[in-house]
Design an enzyme around this catalytic site. Structure first.
Site, PDB file in Angstrom:
ATOM      1  CG  ASP A 337     -29.888 -73.401 103.373  1.00  0.00           C
ATOM      2  OD1 ASP A 337     -30.414 -73.048 104.441  1.00  0.00           O
ATOM      3  OD2 ASP A 337     -29.721 -72.629 102.415  1.00  0.00           O
ATOM      4  CD  GLU A 338     -25.757 -71.839 101.509  1.00  0.00           C
ATOM      5  OE1 GLU A 338     -25.266 -71.822 100.377  1.00  0.00           O
ATOM      6  OE2 GLU A 338     -26.424 -70.887 101.970  1.00  0.00           O
TER       7      GLU A 338
END
Length: 532
Positions: A337-338
């Site tokens: 993620d991210e």
């Protein structure tokens, strides 16, 4: 929308105030006293709600003559010993675990129970829990605990009486994945704190403990081939505290304890982003060969492993190999993620190389739902953490992967992120996903949550607890309880059983049980908690 909150002066003030809050005692939140809910102990007052309840007949009374009867199986005996350990301090009774006699009987038998289902029969002559496997017996024991007065959870002798209502419960879970995630990277939690949370999760029939073991602020699991990950990368945490890490023996103890409570540990090493602790520990993992300083803030998305360097994949192979060898469960979570500082093409190349490594060491890949923007491996699971307001394009990307065979674990941030504030007055937690009160965390259907996702693709639910503002067991418990009980019900109970008005009464009956267990919970004003 990002998963975590940026550093702000207000967050710094909140962190500073937590010491004052802790010094004042257990965290509470005001709610006007309300009429006492239906008496705890009734068959239909259990959380999570059983699949089928048929009350009737006289109750069984546990007395000094009661024993716990098991068959000759070591696993069944372990469940019996666990039950005895729960009941002995408060009842004051011996409660021998034997293969004859009885009062309470635990038995394995063929039947329509599946891997985790059970049947509980109670009447004046005794209580029998029947299951097809030890996990089902263990879950049945949790139901039995809730059928007894809340004082049964205390660690000193109580007056009783210890009555189990008469009738039959037949029960099995809606979903096979009923998880809770604990972030030990932003703030480190030692083995005993993790074991305490495991025990609390077990009461509500959770079966997965996801440990977020690495992030920008700290690397928390020993890797023999890369020792500075822990000695240096694990030496701090949010706010600059001392951090910490698990030795391999520590991790094995967490895994062992979780298994004794029939929870499977799912370790996560977040990559290619959320990796500053690793990058600070080894300069060669950086594209420019320069190690950044250790990080103690809460910003996200700024770090990335160097996708073009072969040493990156040597590192990933070593970490996954050592962690897989420590982990008896099926799954290994690779984050994903991210990764804002990783170009999309590099992200896809990275995931295409890393996912086969997980398979090579005998594990199944899990990634946060951004993995669906790459090429999820066959059999991989994607953990969805989006919001109601997540873009239709991103939701469709996830739905398309689900239609192509990728299983989904649902963790919508504005529903079941346990680190979100209950309301504006909550002294802990963040609010970037909005306020998440007890009703909002409960009142949704995982099977129909994401448009275009086949119900068969939903493997279950998981409640993450990120720790930017959490430092103690008391903090964990205040943010988890009561919302974690609702997540348990979403994962276990049939969809037809989900009804807020009925649930809030059953939930209220859990308050005295948490008090007996020493759990400092949020007295949400939406719930008619017993007075006193």
């Amino acid at each position: 929308m990002t998963r975590h909150h940026r550093t702000t002066p207000r967050l710094a003030r909140i962190l500073g105030s937590l010491l004052l809050v802790a010094a004042a005692g257990v965290l509470t939140s005001g709610a006007a006293p309300a009429p006492r809910p239906a008496a705890a102990g009734a068959l239909d007052q259990v959380v999570p709600a059983p699949a089928s309840v048929r009350p009737g007949g006289s109750p069984y009374r546990i007395t000094e003559r009661t024993g716990i009867r098991v068959d000759g199986s070591r696993e069944v005996r372990r469940v019996g010993e666990y039950l005895a350990e729960v009941l002995r301090p408060s009842t004051g009774y011996r409660l021998p675990v034997t293969t004859h006699g009885g009062g309470i009987r635990l038995r394995i038998a063929e039947g329509p129970y599946g891997a985790e289902g059970y049947r509980l029969d109670s009447g004046p002559r005794g209580v029998t829990i029947t299951a097809g496997a030890p996990a089902g017996l263990f879950h049945g024991v949790q139901t039995l605990r809730q059928l007894l007065p809340a004082a049964v959870e205390r660690d000193s002798a109580q007056p009783g009486p210890w009555l189990v209502a008469g009738g039959t419960v037949e029960d099995s879970p809606r979903y096979a994945w009923r998880g809770a995630m604990l972030d030990v990277s932003r703030h480190f939690f030692g083995v005993d704190r993790v074991k305490r949370y495991i025990d609390q999760l077990a009461l509500y029939k959770f079966n997965k403990l996801h440990l977020h073991l690495s992030d920008d602020q700290g690397w928390r699991i020993a890797v023999d081939s890369w020792p500075r990950l822990t000695t240096y990368g694990g030496s701090t945490q949010v706010g600059g505290g001392p951090g910490g890490f698990y030795t391999k023996a520590d991790y094995r103890e967490i895994v062992r304890h979780a298994a004794s409570r029939h929870l499977e540990v799912v370790p996560e090493i977040d990559m290619p982003g959320h990796t500053n602790a690793a990058l600070a520990s080894y300069a060669e993992l950086n594209c420019d060969g320069v190690a950044p300083p250790l990080y103690t803030g809460t910003a996200v998305g700024f770090s990335s492993l160097c996708v073009d360097k072969e040493v990156t994949y040597d590192f990933v192979d070593d970490v996954i190999r050592e962690l897989a060898a420590l982990t008896p469960g099926r799954y290994l979570h690779i984050g994903g993620d991210e990764a804002h500082s990783t170009p999309h093409e590099d992200y896809v190349r990275f995931m295409d190389r890393v996912q086969p490594v997980v398979a090579e060491y005998g594990k199944t890949v899990i990634g946060w739902h951004q993995l669906t923007g790459a090429h999820p491996a066959k059999g991989a699971l994607a953990q969805y953490w989006g919001l109601d307001g997540t873009s239709p394009q991103e939701k469709e990307q996830v739905a398309a992967a689900a239609r192509n065979g990728t299983g989904l674990i649902l963790s919508p941030a504005d529903r079941i992120y346990l680190d979100m504030k209950y309301d504006a007055s909550t002294p802990l937690g963040l609010s970037w996903a909005g306020y998440v009160d007890v009703r909002r965390s409960y009142d949704w259907d995982p099977g129909a949550y994401l448009p275009g996702v086949p119900a068969s693709a939903v493997r279950g639910v998981e409640a993450p607890l990120w720790s930017e503002t959490l430092e103690t067991s008391a903090h964990i418990e205040y943010m988890a309880f009561p919302r974690v009980a609702g997540v348990a019900e979403l994962g276990w109970s049939p969809a037809a059983a989900h009804d807020w008005d009925a649930y809030r009464v059953r939930l209220a009956a859990q308050g005295p049980r948490w008090e007996a267990l020493g759990i400092g919970y949020h007295r949400a004003p939406q719930v008619p908690w017993p007075a006193g």
